[in-house]
Design a protein around this motif. Structure first.
Motif, PDB file in Angstrom:
ATOM      1  N   SER A  19       0.817  -1.224   0.000  1.00  0.00           N
ATOM      2  CA  SER A  19       0.000   0.000   0.000  1.00  0.00           C
ATOM      3  C   SER A  19       0.845   1.265   0.000  1.00  0.00           C
ATOM      4  O   SER A  19       0.501   2.267   0.627  1.00  0.00           O
ATOM      5  CB  SER A  19      -0.949   0.008   1.210  1.00  0.00           C
ATOM      6  N   ARG A  21       1.298   3.485  -2.303  1.00  0.00           N
ATOM      7  CA  ARG A  21       0.721   4.655  -2.977  1.00  0.00           C
ATOM      8  C   ARG A  21      -0.334   5.353  -2.136  1.00  0.00           C
ATOM      9  O   ARG A  21      -0.671   6.504  -2.388  1.00  0.00           O
ATOM     10  CB  ARG A  21       0.115   4.231  -4.320  1.00  0.00           C
ATOM     11  N   ILE A  22      -0.853   4.668  -1.141  1.00  0.00           N
ATOM     12  CA  ILE A  22      -1.920   5.263  -0.345  1.00  0.00           C
ATOM     13  C   ILE A  22      -1.381   6.227   0.697  1.00  0.00           C
ATOM     14  O   ILE A  22      -2.039   7.182   1.099  1.00  0.00           O
ATOM     15  CB  ILE A  22      -2.785   4.170   0.319  1.00  0.00           C
ATOM     16  N   LYS A  28      -3.995  -0.125   3.219  1.00  0.00           N
ATOM     17  CA  LYS A  28      -5.334   0.312   2.848  1.00  0.00           C
ATOM     18  C   LYS A  28      -6.406  -0.709   3.236  1.00  0.00           C
ATOM     19  O   LYS A  28      -7.529  -0.338   3.558  1.00  0.00           O
ATOM     20  CB  LYS A  28      -5.403   0.623   1.355  1.00  0.00           C
ATOM     21  N   ASP A 124      -9.673  -8.595  -4.827  1.00  0.00           N
ATOM     22  CA  ASP A 124      -8.729  -7.629  -4.258  1.00  0.00           C
ATOM     23  C   ASP A 124      -9.238  -7.147  -2.907  1.00  0.00           C
ATOM     24  O   ASP A 124     -10.368  -6.658  -2.808  1.00  0.00           O
ATOM     25  CB  ASP A 124      -8.568  -6.419  -5.187  1.00  0.00           C
ATOM     26  N   ALA A 126      -8.674  -4.560  -1.442  1.00  0.00           N
ATOM     27  CA  ALA A 126      -8.897  -3.110  -1.432  1.00  0.00           C
ATOM     28  C   ALA A 126     -10.121  -2.718  -2.250  1.00  0.00           C
ATOM     29  O   ALA A 126     -10.275  -1.556  -2.635  1.00  0.00           O
ATOM     30  CB  ALA A 126      -7.660  -2.381  -1.952  1.00  0.00           C
ATOM     31  N   ARG A 127     -11.019  -3.681  -2.512  1.00  0.00           N
ATOM     32  CA  ARG A 127     -12.280  -3.391  -3.210  1.00  0.00           C
ATOM     33  C   ARG A 127     -13.443  -3.722  -2.266  1.00  0.00           C
ATOM     34  O   ARG A 127     -14.056  -4.775  -2.386  1.00  0.00           O
ATOM     35  CB  ARG A 127     -12.405  -4.222  -4.489  1.00  0.00           C
ATOM     36  N   LYS A 231     -11.183  -0.028  -6.884  1.00  0.00           N
ATOM     37  CA  LYS A 231     -10.096  -0.452  -6.006  1.00  0.00           C
ATOM     38  C   LYS A 231      -9.478   0.775  -5.350  1.00  0.00           C
ATOM     39  O   LYS A 231      -9.112   1.735  -6.035  1.00  0.00           O
ATOM     40  CB  LYS A 231      -9.037  -1.208  -6.811  1.00  0.00           C
ATOM     41  N   THR A 233      -6.793   2.952  -4.275  1.00  0.00           N
ATOM     42  CA  THR A 233      -5.399   3.012  -4.716  1.00  0.00           C
ATOM     43  C   THR A 233      -4.698   4.273  -4.245  1.00  0.00           C
ATOM     44  O   THR A 233      -3.561   4.230  -3.764  1.00  0.00           O
ATOM     45  CB  THR A 233      -5.325   2.949  -6.257  1.00  0.00           C
ATOM     46  N   TYR A 234      -5.375   5.414  -4.372  1.00  0.00           N
ATOM     47  CA  TYR A 234      -4.768   6.699  -4.059  1.00  0.00           C
ATOM     48  C   TYR A 234      -5.500   7.364  -2.886  1.00  0.00           C
ATOM     49  O   TYR A 234      -6.645   7.007  -2.577  1.00  0.00           O
ATOM     50  CB  TYR A 234      -4.807   7.612  -5.290  1.00  0.00           C
ATOM     51  N   ASP A 237      -9.144   8.262  -3.041  1.00  0.00           N
ATOM     52  CA  ASP A 237     -10.147   7.195  -2.970  1.00  0.00           C
ATOM     53  C   ASP A 237     -10.710   7.053  -1.563  1.00  0.00           C
ATOM     54  O   ASP A 237     -11.804   6.498  -1.384  1.00  0.00           O
ATOM     55  CB  ASP A 237      -9.532   5.853  -3.399  1.00  0.00           C
TER      56      ASP A 237
END
Length: 241
Positions: A19, A21-22, A28, A124, A126-127, A231, A233-234, A237
């Motif tokens: 994670s 990028r989060i 995340k 995933d 993260a979804r 998802k 990701t950033y 989100d």
């Protein structure tokens, strides 16, 4: 033709990534969401879905190396998780350095713990925004077609671009699909396909399990996905939580 035999289906939730990028110093999948975490919300959807003529045989979660306890804490952060889990076996196993390696490890752990599984759904971690309806539809399509994935037709016009940034091909939007998870497969055939993919490491990189299935098994049925099933990701989100 849709199969009508009673089958066993298992779920693999991938949560072994870093994670990076989060930001924020917390995975995340372990972020607070609803009554627990992003991970527990994902798991809850699969645990409470009604599968078509199938029994949920196991829930497996992949985690970073040495992170089994943190993954367990993230799941049980939802006070209702244990009740939702019921008699369904929970397996938490370390992932690998890539999504492909993590899924392969999850499949092998599942094969050892529940060798009688017929189908597997891979999602995933993260979804967390998917619906139980989508889970059921993917499961049903998997029984009918051996492999299935939800997807959405892009709303923007798509172009293929070369390394220098020039358009080299104008793609037909109606023939394209942005695929999501969960992705469903016949279990034994996917395990075999992952072993073949492992033998090609260094020669070819596979982006997801539908690509592995397509390379070694055959066609994957695409069914309608859900726009909300994004998802995380950033950082932006997180506003959806």
């Amino acid at each position: 033709m849709k199969k009508t035999i009673h089958s066993k289906i298992a779920v693999i939730i991938t949560a072994a990534g870093s994670s990076t990028r989060i930001g924020g110093g917390i995975k995340k999948e372990y972020l607070p969401y609803k009554n627990g975490t992003v991970l527990s919300a994902c798991a809850s959807v699969f645990l409470t879905a009604n599968y078509p003529e199938m029994e949920l045989a196991a829930l497996l979660v992949t985690c970073p190396k040495g992170g089994q306890e943190k993954a367990r804490e993230a799941l049980y952060a939802d006070s209702t998780f244990e009740k939702k889990l019921g008699d369904c076996p929970l397996i938490i196993t370390e992932g690998g350095d890539s999504r492909q390696a993590s899924v392969r490890r999850g499949l092998l752990a599942l094969k050892e713990a529940c060798p009688a599984v017929d189908y597997v759904l891979i999602h995933d971690g993260a979804r967390p925004f998917l619906s139980a309806d989508l889970v059921r539809e993917v499961a049903s399509a998997t029984v009918s077609y051996s492999a299935a994935v939800p997807g959405l037709t892009p709303t923007d016009t798509q172009k293929e671009v070369d390394a220098d940034g020039f358009v080299v091909r104008h793609l037909v939007r109606g023939t394209l699909s942005a695929v999501q998870t969960p992705q469903g497969f016949e279990f034994v055939r996917l395990v075999e396909a992952h072993e073949k993919a492992r033998q090609m490491e260094g020669e070819r990189e596979f982006t997801d399990d539908t690509e592995i299935w397509g390379a070694f098994c055959g066609a994957v049925k695409v069914i309608p996905g859900e726009a909300a099933n994004i998802k995380i990701t950033y950082p932006s989100d997180l506003e959806k939580l």
